[in-house]
Design a protein around this motif. Sequence first.
Motif, PDB file in Angstrom:
ATOM      1  N   THR A   1       0.834  -1.201   0.000  1.00 18.78           N
ATOM      2  CA  THR A   1       0.000   0.000   0.000  1.00 18.78           C
ATOM      3  C   THR A   1       0.873   1.257   0.000  1.00 18.78           C
ATOM      4  O   THR A   1       1.743   1.421   0.861  1.00 18.78           O
ATOM      5  N   ALA A   2       0.644   2.110  -0.989  1.00 21.92           N
ATOM      6  CA  ALA A   2       1.472   3.313  -1.148  1.00 21.92           C
ATOM      7  C   ALA A   2       0.931   4.124  -2.316  1.00 21.92           C
ATOM      8  O   ALA A   2       0.102   3.640  -3.092  1.00 21.92           O
ATOM      9  N   VAL A   3       1.450   5.326  -2.439  1.00 18.11           N
ATOM     10  CA  VAL A   3       1.283   6.087  -3.672  1.00 18.11           C
ATOM     11  C   VAL A   3       2.441   5.697  -4.586  1.00 18.11           C
ATOM     12  O   VAL A   3       3.610   5.731  -4.168  1.00 18.11           O
ATOM     13  N   TYR A   4       2.125   5.321  -5.789  1.00 18.20           N
ATOM     14  CA  TYR A   4       3.127   4.876  -6.757  1.00 18.20           C
ATOM     15  C   TYR A   4       3.378   5.985  -7.773  1.00 18.20           C
ATOM     16  O   TYR A   4       2.430   6.533  -8.359  1.00 18.20           O
ATOM     17  N   TYR A   5       4.653   6.278  -7.967  1.00 18.56           N
ATOM     18  CA  TYR A   5       5.070   7.338  -8.876  1.00 18.56           C
ATOM     19  C   TYR A   5       5.912   6.759 -10.001  1.00 18.56           C
ATOM     20  O   TYR A   5       6.772   5.918  -9.754  1.00 18.56           O
ATOM     21  N   CYS A   6       5.688   7.228 -11.209  1.00 21.95           N
ATOM     22  CA  CYS A   6       6.634   6.896 -12.265  1.00 21.95           C
ATOM     23  C   CYS A   6       7.545   8.093 -12.487  1.00 21.95           C
ATOM     24  O   CYS A   6       7.190   9.235 -12.166  1.00 21.95           O
ATOM     25  N   ALA A   7       8.717   7.810 -13.028  1.00 27.54           N
ATOM     26  CA  ALA A   7       9.725   8.836 -13.208  1.00 27.54           C
ATOM     27  C   ALA A   7      10.547   8.533 -14.449  1.00 27.54           C
ATOM     28  O   ALA A   7      10.682   7.365 -14.831  1.00 27.54           O
TER      29      ALA A   7
END
Length: 124
Positions: free
Chosen positions: A91-97
Amino acid sequence: QVQLVESGGGLVQAGGSLRLSCAASVRTFSFYAMGWFRQAPGKEREFAAAITWSGGSTYYADSVKGRFLISRDNAKNTVYLQMNSLKPEDTAVYYCAAAKNRYGLMYSRAYDDWGQGTQVTVSS
């Protein structure tokens, strides 16, 4: 500058699967290495997975290895994160970069541009 938009997050039960997508608005998408990071409440942002510009090399955090799969479609300017056997600790906020360089892809400082993130919640 690369604009990145994540999608595909949501609520899933433990053991389930989700596929995240990250669409990039840049003409030279294939020039960039791409990564996925995540940030759980009260914790620092951490590396999850990365893929080189051609897709020839991929990298994973030990915590997701064998469960997550990163891939990309350069014709669609999109990178994906297939997440299987999800656990509550995912569980988390997922970021792409996006990164112009090819080194140090496990570290956030290697990346030049970031998306706004998508929430993934895994219930037990």
